[in-house]
Scaffold this motif. Structure first.
Motif, PDB file in Angstrom:
ATOM      1  N   GLU A  29     -28.939  37.393  -1.580  1.00  0.00           N
ATOM      2  CA  GLU A  29     -28.193  37.443  -0.328  1.00  0.00           C
ATOM      3  C   GLU A  29     -27.080  36.405  -0.410  1.00  0.00           C
ATOM      4  OE1 GLU A  29     -30.404  37.482   3.349  1.00  0.00           O
ATOM      5  OE2 GLU A  29     -28.669  38.319   4.375  1.00  0.00           O
ATOM      6  N   TYR A  30     -26.032  36.789  -1.071  1.00  0.00           N
ATOM      7  CA  TYR A  30     -24.758  36.097  -1.225  1.00  0.00           C
ATOM      8  C   TYR A  30     -24.662  35.042  -2.337  1.00  0.00           C
ATOM      9  CZ  TYR A  30     -23.576  37.853   3.456  1.00  0.00           C
ATOM     10  OH  TYR A  30     -23.348  38.634   4.522  1.00  0.00           O
ATOM     11  N   SER A  31     -25.685  34.181  -2.464  1.00  0.00           N
ATOM     12  CA  SER A  31     -25.403  32.899  -3.115  1.00  0.00           C
ATOM     13  C   SER A  31     -25.357  32.916  -4.636  1.00  0.00           C
ATOM     14  CB  SER A  31     -26.425  31.857  -2.652  1.00  0.00           C
ATOM     15  OG  SER A  31     -26.284  31.674  -1.275  1.00  0.00           O
ATOM     16  N   LEU A  32     -26.185  33.770  -5.275  1.00  0.00           N
ATOM     17  CA  LEU A  32     -26.125  33.842  -6.739  1.00  0.00           C
ATOM     18  C   LEU A  32     -24.776  34.449  -7.124  1.00  0.00           C
ATOM     19  CD1 LEU A  32     -28.326  33.556  -9.210  1.00  0.00           C
ATOM     20  CD2 LEU A  32     -27.965  36.025  -9.323  1.00  0.00           C
ATOM     21  N   GLY A  52     -25.615  45.656   5.529  1.00  0.00           N
ATOM     22  CA  GLY A  52     -26.629  44.636   5.768  1.00  0.00           C
ATOM     23  C   GLY A  52     -26.132  43.490   6.619  1.00  0.00           C
ATOM     24  N   GLY A  53     -26.828  43.197   7.710  1.00  0.00           N
ATOM     25  CA  GLY A  53     -26.530  41.997   8.477  1.00  0.00           C
ATOM     26  C   GLY A  53     -27.244  40.822   7.846  1.00  0.00           C
ATOM     27  N   LEU A  54     -26.806  39.643   8.167  1.00  0.00           N
ATOM     28  CA  LEU A  54     -27.420  38.446   7.598  1.00  0.00           C
ATOM     29  C   LEU A  54     -28.921  38.428   7.930  1.00  0.00           C
ATOM     30  CD1 LEU A  54     -26.074  36.101   6.031  1.00  0.00           C
ATOM     31  CD2 LEU A  54     -26.232  34.769   8.118  1.00  0.00           C
ATOM     32  N   LEU A  77     -31.034  32.936  -1.747  1.00  0.00           N
ATOM     33  CA  LEU A  77     -30.516  33.030  -0.384  1.00  0.00           C
ATOM     34  C   LEU A  77     -29.701  31.797  -0.034  1.00  0.00           C
ATOM     35  CD1 LEU A  77     -34.039  33.767   1.140  1.00  0.00           C
ATOM     36  CD2 LEU A  77     -32.321  35.513   0.674  1.00  0.00           C
ATOM     37  N   GLY A  78     -28.632  31.982   0.733  1.00  0.00           N
ATOM     38  CA  GLY A  78     -27.982  30.825   1.338  1.00  0.00           C
ATOM     39  C   GLY A  78     -28.884  30.259   2.423  1.00  0.00           C
ATOM     40  N   ASP A  79     -28.643  29.027   2.852  1.00  0.00           N
ATOM     41  CA  ASP A  79     -29.505  28.479   3.917  1.00  0.00           C
ATOM     42  C   ASP A  79     -29.326  29.278   5.207  1.00  0.00           C
ATOM     43  OD1 ASP A  79     -26.945  27.240   3.814  1.00  0.00           O
ATOM     44  OD2 ASP A  79     -27.625  25.492   4.928  1.00  0.00           O
ATOM     45  N   GLY A  80     -28.112  29.780   5.442  1.00  0.00           N
ATOM     46  CA  GLY A  80     -27.884  30.617   6.625  1.00  0.00           C
ATOM     47  C   GLY A  80     -28.636  31.926   6.516  1.00  0.00           C
ATOM     48  N   ALA A  81     -28.626  32.528   5.345  1.00  0.00           N
ATOM     49  CA  ALA A  81     -29.324  33.790   5.126  1.00  0.00           C
ATOM     50  C   ALA A  81     -30.836  33.580   5.242  1.00  0.00           C
ATOM     51  CB  ALA A  81     -28.972  34.357   3.752  1.00  0.00           C
ATOM     52  N   TYR A  82     -31.323  32.465   4.726  1.00  0.00           N
ATOM     53  CA  TYR A  82     -32.759  32.143   4.803  1.00  0.00           C
ATOM     54  C   TYR A  82     -33.189  32.043   6.272  1.00  0.00           C
ATOM     55  CZ  TYR A  82     -37.095  29.473   4.187  1.00  0.00           C
ATOM     56  OH  TYR A  82     -38.406  29.041   4.239  1.00  0.00           O
ATOM     57  N   ASN A 107     -28.698  25.434  -0.462  1.00  0.00           N
ATOM     58  CA  ASN A 107     -28.558  24.736   0.811  1.00  0.00           C
ATOM     59  C   ASN A 107     -27.279  23.892   0.815  1.00  0.00           C
ATOM     60  OD1 ASN A 107     -28.864  23.335   3.163  1.00  0.00           O
ATOM     61  ND2 ASN A 107     -30.908  22.534   2.681  1.00  0.00           N
ATOM     62  N   ASN A 108     -26.252  24.433   1.464  1.00  0.00           N
ATOM     63  CA  ASN A 108     -24.993  23.678   1.599  1.00  0.00           C
ATOM     64  C   ASN A 108     -24.791  23.216   3.044  1.00  0.00           C
ATOM     65  OD1 ASN A 108     -24.420  26.079   2.784  1.00  0.00           O
ATOM     66  ND2 ASN A 108     -22.758  26.676   1.416  1.00  0.00           N
ATOM     67  N   SER A 109     -25.831  23.347   3.853  1.00  0.00           N
ATOM     68  CA  SER A 109     -25.811  22.940   5.272  1.00  0.00           C
ATOM     69  C   SER A 109     -24.656  23.564   6.040  1.00  0.00           C
ATOM     70  CB  SER A 109     -25.735  21.409   5.406  1.00  0.00           C
ATOM     71  OG  SER A 109     -26.917  20.825   4.942  1.00  0.00           O
ATOM     72  N   ARG A 110     -24.287  24.755   5.668  1.00  0.00           N
ATOM     73  CA  ARG A 110     -23.202  25.425   6.402  1.00  0.00           C
ATOM     74  C   ARG A 110     -23.214  26.918   6.130  1.00  0.00           C
ATOM     75  NH1 ARG A 110     -18.623  22.202   4.363  1.00  0.00           N
ATOM     76  NH2 ARG A 110     -20.307  20.911   3.586  1.00  0.00           N
ATOM     77  N   TRP A 111     -22.489  27.636   6.980  1.00  0.00           N
ATOM     78  CA  TRP A 111     -22.118  29.011   6.704  1.00  0.00           C
ATOM     79  C   TRP A 111     -20.764  28.943   6.028  1.00  0.00           C
ATOM     80  CZ3 TRP A 111     -23.138  31.087  12.314  1.00  0.00           C
ATOM     81  CH2 TRP A 111     -24.490  31.364  12.460  1.00  0.00           C
ATOM     82  N   GLU A 112     -20.770  28.820   4.719  1.00  0.00           N
ATOM     83  CA  GLU A 112     -19.504  28.623   4.008  1.00  0.00           C
ATOM     84  C   GLU A 112     -18.559  29.816   4.198  1.00  0.00           C
ATOM     85  OE1 GLU A 112     -19.922  27.091   0.030  1.00  0.00           O
ATOM     86  OE2 GLU A 112     -17.896  27.693  -0.488  1.00  0.00           O
ATOM     87  N   GLU A 113     -19.148  30.996   4.228  1.00  0.00           N
ATOM     88  CA  GLU A 113     -18.350  32.216   4.367  1.00  0.00           C
ATOM     89  C   GLU A 113     -17.587  32.206   5.698  1.00  0.00           C
ATOM     90  OE1 GLU A 113     -18.714  33.982   1.465  1.00  0.00           O
ATOM     91  OE2 GLU A 113     -16.883  34.893   2.261  1.00  0.00           O
ATOM     92  N   VAL A 114     -18.262  31.752   6.738  1.00  0.00           N
ATOM     93  CA  VAL A 114     -17.644  31.699   8.069  1.00  0.00           C
ATOM     94  C   VAL A 114     -16.560  30.619   8.084  1.00  0.00           C
ATOM     95  CG1 VAL A 114     -18.104  31.181  10.506  1.00  0.00           C
ATOM     96  CG2 VAL A 114     -19.720  32.580   9.190  1.00  0.00           C
ATOM     97  N   GLU A 115     -16.876  29.486   7.462  1.00  0.00           N
ATOM     98  CA  GLU A 115     -15.913  28.385   7.365  1.00  0.00           C
ATOM     99  C   GLU A 115     -14.641  28.863   6.660  1.00  0.00           C
ATOM    100  OE1 GLU A 115     -17.549  24.471   6.256  1.00  0.00           O
ATOM    101  OE2 GLU A 115     -16.084  24.497   4.649  1.00  0.00           O
ATOM    102  N   HIS A 190     -19.728  23.233  -2.560  1.00  0.00           N
ATOM    103  CA  HIS A 190     -18.886  24.424  -2.334  1.00  0.00           C
ATOM    104  C   HIS A 190     -18.849  25.305  -3.584  1.00  0.00           C
ATOM    105  CE1 HIS A 190     -16.926  23.696   1.517  1.00  0.00           C
ATOM    106  NE2 HIS A 190     -17.086  22.415   1.250  1.00  0.00           N
ATOM    107  N   ARG A 191     -18.632  26.614  -3.364  1.00  0.00           N
ATOM    108  CA  ARG A 191     -18.447  27.543  -4.470  1.00  0.00           C
ATOM    109  C   ARG A 191     -17.136  27.258  -5.152  1.00  0.00           C
ATOM    110  NH1 ARG A 191     -21.156  31.113  -1.087  1.00  0.00           N
ATOM    111  NH2 ARG A 191     -19.358  31.802   0.071  1.00  0.00           N
TER     112      ARG A 191
END
Ligand code: TPP
Length: 191
Positions: A29-32, A52-54, A77-82, A107-115, A190-191
């Protein structure tokens, strides 16, 4: 990448690709970053569908493990997806069914995609001036590895890039040999 702290997602992807084996089923779910992870065998990689929704990842990993209980199933999983995947219920179900899955949380403590989306639309807006972008900030950092203490699994937090291969080995052993679910909380940048 291998020396970068916090752990770079490319290094994390590389280590997961090296550790997983060709037969593992990976639910991503996004991160790999799949371009850095070869999947030579068909039906070993499932990424988020367009519909697919988060929160798709945890349920999908449970379904994959029910369908193929003898295979190693890894949910990346990203932390947001988790958080969106209803993890307490997911871990409970896996424990009840005695079906161990390995969870790897980037775990980047954020929704990086939204940011990223907010900054691309409003590059000089309020979000761009903030140290922590409002709405996308999931801090303070969460200790998701403790979820495994609740559900009888193996949990580890990984901060240093050189610790990742060993942590993956221990987590895969917990799943494969001890038949316990496992969660690695990777503190990533960050990616
Ligand atoms: C139900 C739902 N709400 C919101 C979104 C919008 N959305 C897309 S990616 C994302 C953030 C994902 O965060 P995380 O899993 O931590 O990965 P990161 O972007 O930080 O790499 C969100 C909220 C969505 N896809 N589905």
């Amino acid at each position: 990448m291998r020396g970068t702290v916090p752990i770079h997602p490319i290094w994390a992807t590389h280590c997961i690709a090296a550790a997983k084996g060709d037969d593992a089923i990976v639910i991503n779910e996004y991160s790999l970053l799949s371009r850095f992870a070869p999947f030579p065998k068909p039906r070993t990689y499932f990424g988020t569908p367009q519909a697919g929704g988060l929160g798709w990842g945890i349920g999908t990993a449970i379904g994959a493990k029910i369908a193929a209980p003898e295979r190693l199933v890894i949910a990346v999983l990203g932390d947001g997806a988790y958080m969106f995947g209803n993890p307490t219920a997911g871990h409970l179900v896996l424990r009840a069914l005695d079906l161990p899955v390995l969870f790897i949380v980037f775990n980047n403590s954020r929704w990086e995609e939204v940011e990223r989306a907010a900054l691309s639309v409003f590059p000089k807006g309020r979000a761009a001036q903030a140290n922590r972008v409002p709405v996308a900030d999931l801090g303070p950092e969460a200790h998701y590895e403790h979820m495994m203490a609740v559900y009888g699994g193996h949990g580890e937090r990984v901060e240093r890039p050189e610790d990742l291969p060993g942590a993956l080995e221990r987590a895969i052993r917990a799943v494969r040999v001890e038949k316990r679910q496992a969660l690695l909380n990777l503190i990533v940048g960050h990616r």
